[in-house]
Design a protein around this motif. Structure first.
Motif, PDB file in Angstrom:
ATOM      1  N   ASP A 198       0.753  -1.200   0.034  1.00 15.45           N
ATOM      2  CA  ASP A 198      -0.029  -0.076  -0.162  1.00 15.45           C
ATOM      3  C   ASP A 198       0.993   1.182  -0.069  1.00 15.45           C
ATOM      4  N   ALA A 199       2.119   1.079   0.074  1.00 12.00           N
ATOM      5  CA  ALA A 199       3.080   2.260  -0.064  1.00 12.00           C
ATOM      6  C   ALA A 199       3.049   3.199   1.211  1.00 12.00           C
ATOM      7  N   LYS A 200       2.671   2.734   2.114  1.00 11.77           N
ATOM      8  CA  LYS A 200       2.482   3.137   3.479  1.00 11.77           C
ATOM      9  C   LYS A 200       3.796   3.168   4.028  1.00 11.77           C
ATOM     10  N   GLY A 201       4.504   4.189   4.879  1.00 16.82           N
ATOM     11  CA  GLY A 201       5.600   4.272   5.626  1.00 16.82           C
ATOM     12  C   GLY A 201       5.605   3.810   7.008  1.00 16.82           C
ATOM     13  N   ARG A 202       6.612   3.638   7.512  1.00 16.99           N
ATOM     14  CA  ARG A 202       6.598   3.308   9.036  1.00 16.99           C
ATOM     15  C   ARG A 202       7.264   4.502   9.701  1.00 16.99           C
ATOM     16  N   HIS A 203       6.639   4.723  10.940  1.00 17.89           N
ATOM     17  CA  HIS A 203       7.207   6.007  11.754  1.00 17.89           C
ATOM     18  C   HIS A 203       8.597   5.690  12.176  1.00 17.89           C
ATOM     19  N   THR A 204       9.642   6.156  11.423  1.00 17.31           N
ATOM     20  CA  THR A 204      11.039   6.022  12.116  1.00 17.31           C
ATOM     21  C   THR A 204      11.509   7.431  12.784  1.00 17.31           C
ATOM     22  N   THR A 205      10.936   8.438  12.166  1.00 23.74           N
ATOM     23  CA  THR A 205      11.204   9.745  13.145  1.00 23.74           C
ATOM     24  C   THR A 205      10.072   9.758  14.215  1.00 23.74           C
ATOM     25  N   THR A 206      10.468   9.942  15.290  1.00 23.44           N
ATOM     26  CA  THR A 206       9.324   9.816  16.519  1.00 23.44           C
ATOM     27  C   THR A 206       9.382  11.125  17.019  1.00 23.44           C
ATOM     28  N   ARG A 207      10.071  12.191  16.595  1.00 23.95           N
ATOM     29  CA  ARG A 207       9.951  13.432  17.517  1.00 23.95           C
ATOM     30  C   ARG A 207      10.414  14.488  16.665  1.00 23.95           C
ATOM     31  N   ARG A 208       9.930  15.972  16.720  1.00 23.99           N
ATOM     32  CA  ARG A 208      10.438  17.074  15.677  1.00 23.99           C
ATOM     33  C   ARG A 208      11.677  17.369  16.371  1.00 23.99           C
ATOM     34  N   GLU A 209      13.004  17.814  15.590  1.00 26.17           N
ATOM     35  CA  GLU A 209      14.061  18.081  16.064  1.00 26.17           C
ATOM     36  C   GLU A 209      14.990  18.711  15.064  1.00 26.17           C
ATOM     37  N   LEU A 210      15.671  19.773  15.510  1.00 24.65           N
ATOM     38  CA  LEU A 210      16.453  20.614  14.530  1.00 24.65           C
ATOM     39  C   LEU A 210      17.703  19.941  14.457  1.00 24.65           C
ATOM     40  N   HIS A 211      18.366  20.111  13.175  1.00 23.67           N
ATOM     41  CA  HIS A 211      19.341  19.590  12.520  1.00 23.67           C
ATOM     42  C   HIS A 211      20.242  20.652  11.998  1.00 23.67           C
ATOM     43  N   ALA A 212      21.617  20.746  12.165  1.00 19.16           N
ATOM     44  CA  ALA A 212      22.197  21.904  11.240  1.00 19.16           C
ATOM     45  C   ALA A 212      23.033  21.139  10.178  1.00 19.16           C
ATOM     46  N   MET A 213      22.653  21.992   9.002  1.00 21.57           N
ATOM     47  CA  MET A 213      23.382  21.385   7.747  1.00 21.57           C
ATOM     48  C   MET A 213      24.876  21.998   7.769  1.00 21.57           C
ATOM     49  N   PRO A 214      25.862  21.347   7.134  1.00 21.12           N
ATOM     50  CA  PRO A 214      27.366  22.019   7.087  1.00 21.12           C
ATOM     51  C   PRO A 214      27.306  23.515   6.749  1.00 21.12           C
ATOM     52  N   ASN A 215      26.492  24.036   6.001  1.00 18.36           N
ATOM     53  CA  ASN A 215      26.428  25.345   5.572  1.00 18.36           C
ATOM     54  C   ASN A 215      25.729  26.237   6.497  1.00 18.36           C
ATOM     55  N   GLY A 216      25.297  25.764   7.685  1.00 17.81           N
ATOM     56  CA  GLY A 216      24.657  26.733   8.546  1.00 17.81           C
ATOM     57  C   GLY A 216      23.208  26.689   8.421  1.00 17.81           C
ATOM     58  N   CYS A 217      22.604  26.034   7.865  1.00 12.04           N
ATOM     59  CA  CYS A 217      21.051  25.893   7.682  1.00 12.04           C
ATOM     60  C   CYS A 217      20.377  25.010   8.590  1.00 12.04           C
ATOM     61  N   LEU A 218      19.344  25.415   9.209  1.00 16.11           N
ATOM     62  CA  LEU A 218      18.881  24.089  10.172  1.00 16.11           C
ATOM     63  C   LEU A 218      17.520  23.562   9.456  1.00 16.11           C
ATOM     64  N   ILE A 219      17.636  22.122   9.899  1.00 16.14           N
ATOM     65  CA  ILE A 219      16.628  21.366   9.106  1.00 16.14           C
ATOM     66  C   ILE A 219      15.530  20.659  10.189  1.00 16.14           C
ATOM     67  N   LEU A 220      14.274  20.719  10.104  1.00 14.71           N
ATOM     68  CA  LEU A 220      13.388  20.432  11.124  1.00 14.71           C
ATOM     69  C   LEU A 220      12.646  18.880  10.317  1.00 14.71           C
ATOM     70  N   ASP A 221      13.230  17.966  10.922  1.00 15.82           N
ATOM     71  CA  ASP A 221      12.599  16.427  10.436  1.00 15.82           C
ATOM     72  C   ASP A 221      11.309  16.164  11.333  1.00 15.82           C
ATOM     73  N   THR A 222      10.218  15.998  10.798  1.00  8.24           N
ATOM     74  CA  THR A 222       8.971  15.722  11.563  1.00  8.24           C
ATOM     75  C   THR A 222       8.394  14.344  11.589  1.00  8.24           C
ATOM     76  N   PRO A 223       7.863  13.690  12.264  1.00  8.93           N
ATOM     77  CA  PRO A 223       7.239  12.249  11.963  1.00  8.93           C
ATOM     78  C   PRO A 223       5.980  12.554  10.956  1.00  8.93           C
ATOM     79  N   GLY A 224       5.560  11.887  10.180  1.00  8.76           N
ATOM     80  CA  GLY A 224       4.406  11.546   9.326  1.00  8.76           C
ATOM     81  C   GLY A 224       3.326  12.013  10.140  1.00  8.76           C
TER      82      GLY A 224
END
Length: 360
Positions: free
Chosen positions: A236-262
């Motif tokens: 069914d093309a459904k994913g599994r929840h691997t990201t369980t919390r919202r968290e900011l990560h820093a890119m090498p160039n200084g941009c911040l990324i927020l990965d969120t749970p589905g």
């Protein structure tokens, strides 16, 4: 006299700069908008920190030579800036936000859930499989427009289908104001294709269902495999929840990324302006209706219904607009009722407490 805090930011950082030109606070997303809310004395007595992770047990915050955990708060979410009060951490002042993503929380208790704050760009991620749904893209887009965040639709897994263009065309039809990027989330494509939005000192977020490639995209931008990923269910093309919390990560160039749970459920609330921005074509047609209060149902002289009859407007798009407007109106009214009830209850409690104090 209002102080000008713009010189807190070096010229190169204000112009886009590089990571090397950013101070510790700027690398966390500190901007003149936040600096203008505080004084130099505030900065010394209560240094600014940003919420980079939210746990049930507390808020992980970072600042200039600060890395600590504060008590949990319902009014604060990931991305927020706080003025850290060392003596009373729970009372640390939250600064006004540039943007806020929120939804009606799942369940029946009519709560409002804060998703993220102070985001510059939202990447709405979908994939070329059964997950692709125009209605879902419209929900995320309305959410971004309401928060005054730049939305970008990212179509992934283009390498797995023979006709990726049909998915791309459907995504572009969501709104003329939204740019669409199609790519393979693996390899160097994300860095190259998303670079225009991932600049030093900026904060971007990935939103979308589980399994569409949000974490894979984030890892590509981070030059790491820091965020765990999993394959989707093939049936069914459904994913599994691997990201369980919202968290900011820093890119090498200084941009911040927020990965969120589905998000399995995305109920809009207080998003009428965002919905109207998304469906600007319908709003433009509505100005041509005979009656100012036309509901576009059966009224004579309705320009919206006429456009549907003439094939100018897709009836399904009109139906989705109606559904989102009705949902937002119901949820907004429900939350307003709850706020009113909670306010009345709080007033009653304070009144009872005051009577008890007098009697003592």
């Amino acid at each position: 006299m209002t102080r000008d805090y713009s010189n807190f930011l070096p010229q190169r950082a204000r112009d886009g700069g590089s990571q090397a030109s950013l101070s510790p606070l700027q690398a966390l997303g500190w901007q003149p908008f936040f600096a203008q809310q505080v004084s130099v004395d505030d900065m010394i007595a209560t240094p600014p920190v940003r919420v980079v992770e939210v746990h049930r047990s507390g808020l992980h915050v970072l600042g200039d030579d600060i890395d600590t955990t504060l008590p949990p708060r319902a009014d604060v979410t990931v991305g927020d800036w706080l003025m850290l009060d060392p003596s009373h951490p729970r009372s640390s002042r939250a600064l006004e936000r540039t943007s806020l993503i929120k939804r009606r929380a799942p369940g029946t208790d009519r709560q409002e859930q804060l998703i993220a704050a102070n985001i510059d760009t939202v990447f709405i991620v979908t994939s070329c499989n059964q997950d692709f749904k125009v209605a879902r893209l419209e929900r995320y887009a309305a959410l971004a427009f309401e928060a005054r965040i730049t939305p970008v639709i990212v179509v992934t897994k283009t390498d797995l289908v023979t006709d990726a263009q049909s998915y791309i065309d459907a995504a572009r039809a969501v709104s003329e104001m939204i740019e669409v990027v199609a790519l393979d989330a693996r390899g160097s494509a994300p860095k190259a294709d998303l670079a225009a939005w991932c600049k030093p000192g900026k904060t971007v977020a990935f939103l979308g269902s589980s399994g569409v490639g949000k974490s894979t995209l984030a890892n590509a931008l981070l030059d790491s495999q820091f965020i765990e990923t999993q394959t989707i269910r093939e049936d069914d093309a459904k994913g599994r929840h691997t990201t369980t919390r919202r968290e900011l990560h820093a890119m090498p160039n200084g941009c911040l990324i927020l990965d969120t749970p589905g998000m399995r459920e995305l109920q809009l609330t207080d998003a009428a302006d965002g919905i109207n921005d998304l469906f600007a074509d319908i709003q433009e047609l509505a100005t041509q209706c005979r009656f100012n209060d036309c509901q576009h149902e059966t009224e004579p002289g309705c320009a919206v219904l006429k456009a549907v009859d003439e094939g100018v407007l897709d009836a399904r798009r009109l139906g989705r607009w109606r559904k989102l407007m009705a949902e937002d109106a119901f949820n907004s009214a429900s939350l307003a009722e709850r706020r009113s009830r909670d306010k009345a209850f709080g007033k009653m409690v304070r009144g009872v407490k005051k009577i008890k104090d007098v009697r003592r």
